[in-house]
Design an enzyme around this catalytic site. Structure first.
Site, PDB file in Angstrom:
ATOM      1  N   LYS A   1       1.909   6.336  -2.497  1.00 27.60           N
ATOM      2  CA  LYS A   1       2.800   5.703  -1.519  1.00 27.60           C
ATOM      3  C   LYS A   1       3.876   6.695  -1.059  1.00 27.60           C
ATOM      4  O   LYS A   1       4.155   6.812   0.139  1.00 27.60           O
ATOM      5  CB  LYS A   1       3.449   4.450  -2.134  1.00 27.60           C
ATOM      6  CG  LYS A   1       2.464   3.309  -2.302  1.00 27.60           C
ATOM      7  CD  LYS A   1       3.012   2.151  -3.120  1.00 27.60           C
ATOM      8  CE  LYS A   1       1.899   1.123  -3.348  1.00 27.60           C
ATOM      9  NZ  LYS A   1       2.296  -0.022  -4.179  1.00 27.60           N
TER      10      LYS A   1
ATOM     11  N   GLN B   1       6.757  -2.138  -7.864  1.00 23.23           N
ATOM     12  CA  GLN B   1       5.371  -1.855  -8.235  1.00 23.23           C
ATOM     13  C   GLN B   1       4.930  -2.811  -9.328  1.00 23.23           C
ATOM     14  O   GLN B   1       5.575  -2.900 -10.384  1.00 23.23           O
ATOM     15  CB  GLN B   1       5.256  -0.382  -8.692  1.00 23.23           C
ATOM     16  CG  GLN B   1       3.846   0.044  -9.009  1.00 23.23           C
ATOM     17  CD  GLN B   1       2.924  -0.006  -7.777  1.00 23.23           C
ATOM     18  OE1 GLN B   1       3.306   0.373  -6.688  1.00 23.23           O
ATOM     19  NE2 GLN B   1       1.710  -0.495  -7.969  1.00 23.23           N
TER      20      GLN B   1
ATOM     21  N   ASP C   1       6.335  -5.412   1.144  1.00 26.52           N
ATOM     22  CA  ASP C   1       5.056  -5.848   0.572  1.00 26.52           C
ATOM     23  C   ASP C   1       4.724  -7.278   0.993  1.00 26.52           C
ATOM     24  O   ASP C   1       3.590  -7.717   0.845  1.00 26.52           O
ATOM     25  CB  ASP C   1       5.105  -5.800  -0.967  1.00 26.52           C
ATOM     26  CG  ASP C   1       4.421  -4.555  -1.527  1.00 26.52           C
ATOM     27  OD1 ASP C   1       3.647  -3.909  -0.783  1.00 26.52           O
ATOM     28  OD2 ASP C   1       4.661  -4.234  -2.708  1.00 26.52           O
TER      29      ASP C   1
END
Ligand code: NAP
Length: 284
Positions: A53, A97, A120
Site C-alpha cells: 500500500k 490494517q 477503506d
C-alpha cells in the site's frame, strides 16, 4: 467461445495514471494527499500488505505514514491516535490494517476513524451509506471489480449478477454496489444449497469465497462474465483463485486471472479513494 482475459494490471495502471494527474493538480494548490496506516502487532502478511500500500502511494505521489503499535497496546491508545489523525489536515485517509490482535474490538477501532477519512469504507456510517447508494468511500476490492467492468464496457443494468461469498468486505458491498447500478443480484454463501442452480443464471458471476476450484465450467452460463476475487495458496505453492480458470475460460466471454486480475485493483482503489478524499477536503 474463449473468454477475453481482463488484465487487472493494465486497468490498475490506467486508474493510477488518473490518480497521478489529480495529485499533480492538487500539488499546484499545495495539497499532498496523505494516507495514515495503523498497524498493530507483528502479522507477517499484514506487513506485506502495508508495504504494498505504501509503495503504491509513493508511486502516485501520495504521502503515506505507517503508525505501528505493539500487539499488547491498549485499544484506547490506538483510538486516541486515530482521533488525533482525524484532526490532522494533512491526512486525508486513515486505515487500520486488519486483522487486529484478539483483544481489540475491531468495530470500535474502525468506528474511531472519521467517516470522511475512512478510505477503506469499513466505518458503519459508510456501510450504511452504501446501502443507500450514497457512500463516498466504496470498499476497495468491490470498487476495483466495478472499475474493471466499466473499463471493459460491460453493462450491469438489468443483468443477472450472482455474487458467491457474503463477507462484509467483499461479497455484501459488491452486491450492494451492483444493485445500485440496477443489476438483479443474488448472493450465495457457504450454506447455499446447490450453488450451481444459482451460478448458471449469472450473466456476471463474481466469486469471492476463498475456495480453490469452487466454480467449474458446468456451473457457468456460456458467454458469462466471470470475475474471480479469490486468492488461494495451494500446497505446491501456486496462487489460484476460486474458479477453474482454464476450464471456465472456454465458456465465458470475459474472465479475470489470478494472479493479475482483481488483486492489483484493490490497492489501486485505496490510492484512488485517498486522492478523491484529498480533493474533497481541499474544496472545503
Ligand atoms: P471470508 O470473509 O472468508 O468470506 C468468504 C465468503 O465465502 C463467506 O460468505 C462464505 O460463506 C462464502 N463461502 C465459503 N465457502 C463457500 C462455498 N463452498 N460456497 C459458497 N460460498 C462459500 O473471505 P473474504 O475476505 O470475503 O475473501 C474471499 C476471498 O477473496 C479470499 O480468497 C480472499 O483471499 C480473497 N480476497 C481477495 C482480494 C483481492 O484483492 N483480490 C481482496 C479481499 C479478499 P459464509 O458467510 O456462509 O461463511
Amino acid at each position: 467461445m474463449v473468454a477475453k482475459i481482463i488484465d487487472g494490471h493494465a486497468v490498475a495502471r490506467q486508474v493510477r495514471d488518473e490518480c497521478r494527474e489529480l495529485t499533480k493538480a492538487l500539488a499546484t494548490r499545495g495539497v499532498v494527499p496523505g494516507l495514515a496506516v495503523i498497524m498493530v502487532g507483528d502479522n507477517a502478511a499484514s506487513k506485506v500488505y502495508v508495504a504494498n500500500k505504501t509503495k503504491a502511494c509513493s508511486e502516485v505521489g501520495l504521502k503515506s505514514t505507517v503508525y505501528s503499535f505493539d500487539a499488547d497496546t491498549p485499544g484506547s491508545v490506538v483510538e486516541a491516535e486515530i482521533r488525533r489523525l482525524n484532526e490532522d489536515p494533512q491526512v486525508h485517509g486513515i486505515l487500520v490494517q486488519l486483522p487486529l490482535p484478539a483483544h481489540f474490538d475491531a468495530r470500535r477501532v474502525l468506528g474511531a476513524i472519521s467517516s470522511d477519512k475512512d478510505v477503506d469504507g469499513f466505518h458503519l456510517y459508510n456501510v450504511g451509506a452504501l446501502v443507500q447508494g450514497e457512500t463516498v468511500f466504496p470498499p476497495c476490492t468491490p470498487y476495483g471489480v466495478q472499475k474493471m467492468l466499466e473499463h471493459e464496457g460491460i453493462a450491469v443494468e438489468g443483468q443477472n449478477v450472482v455474487v458467491v461469498g457474503a463477507s462484509n468486505i467483499v461479497g455484501k458491498p459488491m452486491a450492494l454496489m451492483l444493485m445500485q447500478k440496477d443489476a438483479t443480484v443474488c448472493i450465495c454463501h457457504a450454506k447455499t444449497r446447490d450453488l450451481a442452480q444459482f451460478t448458471i443464471l449469472a450473466d456476471i458471476l463474481v466469486v469471492a469465497a476463498g475456495r480453490p476450484n469452487l466454480i467449474v465450467p458446468q456451473m457457468v452460463r456460456t458467454g458469462a462474465v466471470v470475475i474471480d476475487v479469490g486468492i488461494n495458496r495451494l500446497p505446491d505453492g501456486r496462487l489460484v483463485g476460486d474458479v477453474d480458470f482454464e476450464g471456465v475460460r472456454q465458456k465465458a466471454s470475459y474472465i479475470t486471472p489470478v494472479p493479475g486480475g482483481v488483486g492489483p485493483m484493490t490497492v489501486t482503489m485505496l490510492v484512488y479513494n485517498t486522492v478523491q478524499s484529498a480533493q474533497r477536503h481541499s474544496l472545503h
